[in-house]
Design a protein around this motif. Structure first.
Motif, short mmCIF file in Angstrom:
data_model
loop_
_atom_site.label_atom_id
_atom_site.label_comp_id
_atom_site.label_asym_id
_atom_site.label_seq_id
_atom_site.Cartn_x
_atom_site.Cartn_y
_atom_site.Cartn_z
N THR A 15 60.64 -19.22 -53.55
CA THR A 15 61.73 -20.17 -53.69
C THR A 15 61.69 -20.73 -55.11
N VAL A 39 66.80 -12.27 -54.52
CA VAL A 39 67.00 -13.63 -54.02
C VAL A 39 68.48 -13.88 -53.77
N MET A 55 57.36 -14.20 -50.05
CA MET A 55 58.59 -14.96 -50.21
C MET A 55 58.46 -15.90 -51.40
N TYR A 115 66.28 -18.12 -53.23
CA TYR A 115 65.42 -17.92 -52.06
C TYR A 115 65.44 -16.45 -51.70
N GLY A 116 64.24 -15.81 -51.63
CA GLY A 116 64.20 -14.40 -51.27
C GLY A 116 62.81 -13.81 -51.33
N ASN A 117 62.73 -12.52 -51.66
CA ASN A 117 61.48 -11.76 -51.65
C ASN A 117 61.04 -11.46 -53.08
N ASN A 158 53.98 -16.72 -47.39
CA ASN A 158 53.98 -15.48 -46.60
C ASN A 158 53.47 -14.30 -47.43
N LYS A 209 62.15 -9.22 -57.91
CA LYS A 209 62.58 -10.41 -57.16
C LYS A 209 64.01 -10.18 -56.67
#
Length: 284
Positions: A124, A151, A122, A135-137, A263, A149
């Protein structure tokens, strides 16, 4: 005048190889069981392999003309025998200990490192000037020099849209895809690929724990580095184990942004995330 006359304690070795071996370790003429004591070595040697010594400083005399006058020294003044071989050998014996301590300290200090070649997790991203949060992977692949990315973009605390960024450094191309309307922007990628890791010119700021070191398994030791790269100041935080990137911020003039990574999972579970959508097939 000989060289031996300049030394306050000059041993005369006799008695064959045993006495010679004893002289090499600083206790001539003494059995091995007694050579470890400085008091024994400083005592009067007797018998085979004994060493002759000059009289103590308080009993030495000087010759003036035909008369010999004793040198008067205060009994309260400490006398140091600089010629004691055993003490010198013991001091030399402690040098390896200090060297080992210095080596252990150097090995324990944080070293520049590089993150694993492939990881996911994850992310940010915070742009305080524009009040934009992402905000995302993300997926990071240093082997094939590519980055993904996906997000959600927030402006002023409200969600605005979702965007997908695909950076293919080997092809020098970047894709930005907006799933909500199927729009894709394709652009040239001129920036070089940079691995996640501590730059060569980085300076260690501090070593700290995220969480608590007082509670078992509740703290992660990290190393904070700073420096300047391409006229841009940066601050980066990596875990002490595995060199995982946790945080980085870059400052240039009146603009800056920060990224936080968490994470984290090693490896790439889905390599297809680096494949651009069909909407991105149009040439530049």
């Amino acid at each position: 005048m000989t060289f031996a006359s300049l030394i306050p304690w000059t041993p005369t070795i006799s008695g064959g190889w045993e006495a010679l071996a004893g002289a090499l370790i600083g206790c001539p003429g003494l059995p091995p069981a007694q050579r470890g004591s400085a008091d024994v070595c400083l005592g009067e040697g007797e018998g085979k392999g004994s060493a002759t010594r000059s009289p103590p400083p308080s009993q030495r005399t000087v010759t003036t003309g035909r008369l010999k006058k004793p040198i008067r020294r205060s009994p309260l003044r400490p006398q140091v025998n600089l010629g004691a071989p055993c003490l010198s050998m013991k001091l030399l014996a402690t040098l390896p200990i200090f060297c080992l301590l210095a080596l252990a300290s150097a090995l324990d200090s944080p070293q520049r490192c590089t993150s694993p070649d492939q990881m996911e997790g994850m992310v940010t991203v915070f742009h305080p000037v524009n009040f934009i949060d992402n905000y995302g992977n993300f997926s990071y692949d240093a082997i094939n020099k590519r980055f993904y990315k996906s997000v959600f973009v927030f402006r002023g605390g409200r969600q605005q849209w979702k965007q997908v960024d695909i950076l293919l450094f080997q092809e020098s191309v970047m894709y930005r895809y907006f799933p909500h309307n199927g729009t894709c922007l394709k652009s040239s990628l001129r920036a070089p690929f940079r691995k996640f890791g501590v730059p060569k010119d980085a300076t260690l700021l501090s070593q700290l724990y995220i969480g608590s070191v007082a509670i078992p398994k509740a703290g992660v030791r990290t190393n904070v580095w700073s420096g300047v790269e391409d006229n841009v100041k940066y601050v980066m935080t990596f875990t002490d184990v595995k060199c995982l990137l946790q945080y980085r911020a870059k400052f240039h003039e009146d603009r800056w942004f920060s990224e936080s990574f968490y994470n984290l999972v090693l490896g790439i579970r889905d390599p297809t995330v680096f494949t651009p959508p069909p909407e991105c097939d149009d040439p530049l």
